[in-house]
Enzyme design. Structure first.
Site, PDB file in Angstrom:
ATOM      1  N   GLU A   1     -40.963  57.504 -12.473  1.00  0.00           N
ATOM      2  CA  GLU A   1     -40.049  57.093 -10.915  1.00  0.00           C
ATOM      3  C   GLU A   1     -41.028  56.030 -10.149  1.00  0.00           C
ATOM      4  OE1 GLU A   1     -40.764  59.452 -13.321  1.00  0.00           O
ATOM      5  OE2 GLU A   1     -38.234  60.402 -13.742  1.00  0.00           O
TER       6      GLU A   1
ATOM      7  N   HIS B   1     -35.413  71.375 -13.331  1.00  0.00           N
ATOM      8  CA  HIS B   1     -33.803  70.650 -13.827  1.00  0.00           C
ATOM      9  C   HIS B   1     -33.187  71.110 -12.380  1.00  0.00           C
ATOM     10  CE1 HIS B   1     -35.750  69.230 -17.435  1.00  0.00           C
ATOM     11  NE2 HIS B   1     -34.812  67.794 -16.925  1.00  0.00           N
TER      12      HIS B   1
END
Lengths: 324, 428
Positions: free
Chosen positions: A60, A127
């Site tokens: 990321e 998540h």
């Protein structure tokens, strides 16, 4: 006209902006051949080619860092985080580079970081999170949290066209549950403007994201008891629509602040401060918060259900506040 | 020392002056905020004026019987203790006099005893001059807390701290009157004004100067006739449904302590129609039409010596029960001279009810700066033709005088047809 889902609305918004502006491109993990973990970029590789739909390594920090560099060179990158939970890997790039570039050098960084967030999907602690407040606390960024398909499309377009970095939190629970008819014309939803989803007179529920629907469901049930909720959907958190917040408080005089994010340091705290500073004399009861508790998001479905704010929570607090 | 200036309040939108009829405090007296300070009489209202602040009546600038323009300073109240509760007008001042600092116990004096409420309720109380102590024990919130609903209904029923006399009940005072010889009351404001002829030996009777209220009505009526292009339209309405609805609702309203007349039905129908025809709820400012956001319906009430139009505020959002209660209350207070200045302000539409004396219908004069006024004739059983059969029905003739400068006949008639339809299909 066909109904468009929330996730399809995001896809359409990106697609239309890419058709219109060749500076716009997408980069992220599995956005190309696979079409993105949630299929937001499905079909884009075929249409726009691998120079504009770029599969990246699992990093990321590299994704956002490359996006910032491209933006400084005049491009309009859209960086996809596969899950908002992993945006923390890019924290330094976002908060120290993207957010401060305009202040330091007068160089805007027109990137969009898409962050699929939120629980209710049994995704567990890595998540399901709602990490918006790290970025709301960072001057120089913009943060939006659409709740409808219309806003999902209108805000992704506004984010792409914005001259500064925008963190776009898209709620996974809403992806395929929310559908509506969208106008065929090009439209944007201005960043920083809230929307009243239900007009009411007794109590204002100020919320955003998936909790908008929790509030609306509660309002429908409370209506039968004669308790009339007004539901304000913030849509943007940074900047947020201060005027709309104060207006609804001045109208109903009682307020519930509802969010899926955890409690301490959540957006409700900021709203409560603004309301008590600027509308104290309009309050006819305590400012009430309904939030997730201060724990990680549990994996176990019954525990997750307990963790997330529910319709019954809103009903209980609204009854208490109505009687106050 | 911080000072608070006491001004002659505006008692209605067309009122520019008032007569101070009586001081209830003398110079040097201590007064508390909201305690009655003086009485005034204007063209429209006789009223007690509460003190805007606590302290000592330091200066009296207007003597009894003197008529002054609104906003004239009539007195000055000195703030006795700079450390006492917050006051919008009191600026912080350093302690100068020993007497203000030697008695710290006084700092709480003038503040209300603790009554549970909320910031909102305290603000509403302050703005309306209501003393929360008057509501003590009447709160419906948790633990007896005074809620927004409690204070709003208290105000709607005309309560203020001053009137309920909780703090320092004032000595009973005869109602203040304009200093004028008792006039023969004329209940016909529409009567043309005859210029007074010089006294002669031709059988002329007594010559009586007009009272303040009579003069005000006279000026207002002539002014309105000169200002607006008056046109009047008439609608015949079958009242069977609302009379039946009233019979059904009457016991329930009585249990709630409210006498139910037919007037609220007409007021509610008008309020509802005004939402759909905002032009009827407007006023004219030069070349600009000003649409009013609130629907505030004035209801003409006959009082001794004239006519007054108290205003039912926000008529658009009221239930029939709330409306009936508010209308009765305004009527009672109008007749008992207990109207507050706000009660006669900000009307956007007016209803007059000459039919109560048997009149068939009327052509009322518009209440400026409004643009329309509806008149209720008398309800009478008449033979009417329905589907080629003759039936006996309770009929009324409603008339609407409207200002043709802004409203055309088509719109006025559509507005009246809307009211007619609502009344004729009324569901209890």
């Amino acid at each position: 006209m066909a109904l468009t889902t929330y996730v399809e609305a995001i896809r359409q918004g990106i697609w239309e902006e890419m058709e219109k502006d060749e500076r716009v491109f997408v980069l992220g993990e599995d956005v190309g051949i696979y079409g993105g973990a949630f299929k937001v970029t499905a079909g884009m590789l075929e249409r726009f080619g691998e120079w504009r739909i770029i599969d990246t390594p699992i990093s990321e920090s590299a994704i956002v860092g490359a996006a910032i560099g491209a933006a400084l060179m005049g491009m309009r990158p859209i960086a996809e985080m596969q899950f908002a939970d992993f945006i923390s890997c890019a924290f330094d790039q976002i908060t120290n580079f993207a957010a401060k570039s305009r202040y330091r050098w007068g160089a805007g960084v027109p990137i969009v970081v898409r962050a699929p967030s939120g629980g209710g999907v049994h995704g567990g602690p890595f998540h399901s999170q709602n990490p918006e407040m790290y970025y709301v606390h960072t001057p120089g960024l913009k943060v939006v949290c659409p709740s409808t398909a219309y806003d999902a499309k209108g805000l992704i377009k506004a984010a792409i066209r914005d001259p500064d970095p925008v963190i776009y939190f898209e709620h996974k629970f809403l992806y395929r549950r929310i559908k509506e008819e969208l106008p065929a014309d090009d439209f944007v939803v201005p960043i920083g403007k809230a929307a009243i989803r239900r007009h009411g007179t007794d109590i204002s529920v100020i919320t955003y994201g998936a909790m908008v629907y929790t509030a609306l469901d509660a309002a429908r049930q409370l209506e039968k008891e004669g308790i009339d909720l007004e539901v304000l959907d913030l849509r943007s958190l940074l900047p947020f629509d201060r005027e709309a917040v104060l207006d609804t408080v001045k109208k109903t005089n009682k307020v519930i602040l509802l969010h899926e994010d955890t409690r301490i340091g959540g957006f409700a705290g900021e709203l409560a401060s603004v309301i008590s500073e600027e509308a104290f004399e309009y309050l006819d009861g305590p400012i009430r918060r309904i939030t997730a508790p201060d724990t990680p998001v549990p994996y176990s479905p019954p525990l997750e259900e307990f963790f997330l704010p529910k319709v019954s929570d809103v009903i209980r607090v609204a009854r208490e506040l109505y009687a106050y | 020392m911080a000072e608070t200036k006491v001004i002659m309040p505006q008692m209605g939108e067309s009122i520019f002056e008032g007569t101070l009829t009586k001081w209830l405090k003398k110079k040097g007296d201590r007064v508390q905020r909201d305690e009655p300070l003086f009485e005034i009489s204007t063209d429209k209202v006789d009223s007690e004026i509460p003190s805007p602040a606590s302290g000592v009546l330091q200066d009296v600038l207007v003597t009894e019987g003197q008529t002054v323009q609104i906003n004239t300073v009539v007195a000055v109240i000195g703030d006795e203790s700079a450390a006492s509760g917050p006051s919008e007008t009191a600026a912080p001042s350093p302690p100068q006099k020993a007497e203000t600092t030697v008695e710290p116990a006084r700092t709480r004096e003038g503040r209300e005893p603790d009554v549970r409420s909320s910031p909102l309720v305290r603000r509403i109380a302050r703005e309306h001059g209501v003393t929360l102590v008057a509501l003590s024990g009447k709160g419906t919130g948790i633990g007896g807390r005074i809620t927004k609903r409690d204070i709003l209904s208290h105000i709607e029923q005309g309560g203020t701290g001053a009137k309920t006399g909780i703090i320092a009940p004032p000595a009973p005072i005869p109602p203040a009157r304009p200093a004028a010889p008792p006039a023969q009351p004329s209940l016909q404001p529409l009567q043309p004004l005859q210029p007074l002829q010089p006294a002669a030996s031709t059988g002329e009777g007594e010559r009586v100067p007009m009272t303040a209220i009579r003069k005000s009505i006279a000026e207002h009526m002539v002014h309105s006739r000169r200002t607006s292009a008056h046109v009047t339209t008439f609608f015949e309405v079958d009242c069977s449904r609302i009379l039946k609805a009233r019979e059904q609702s009457r016991p329930e309203f009585e249990r709630a302590g409210v006498k139910l007349t037919v007037t609220p039905y007409f007021v509610q129908a008008a309020a509802s129609a005004l939402k759909r025809f905002p032009m009827l709820n407007s006023s004219l400012d030069g070349d600009t039409i000003v649409y009013k956001r609130a629907i505030n319906i004035g209801i003409a009430v006959n009082i001794e010596g004239g006519l007054i139009v108290p205003v039912l505020k926000n008529a658009g959002g009221k239930s029939l029960l709330e409306m009936a209660r508010a209308i009765n209350d305004l009527g009672d207070r109008a007749r008992n001279k207990k109207l507050a200045p706000d009660d006669v302000k900000d009307g956007t539409f007016t209803i007059t009810n000459p039919g109560q004396y048997g009149g068939l219908t009327g052509t009322p004069i518009i209440n400026q700066p409004q643009v329309a006024i509806m008149s209720l004739g008398g309800i009478k059983k008449r033979a009417v033709v329905i589907d080629d059969a003759i039936a006996i029905r309770s009929m009324i003739i409603l008339s609407l005088s409207f200002d043709h400068r802004v409203i055309d006949g088509a719109m006025a008639d559509q507005f009246m047809a809307d009211i007619q339809k609502q009344l004729e299909i009324w569901q209890a």
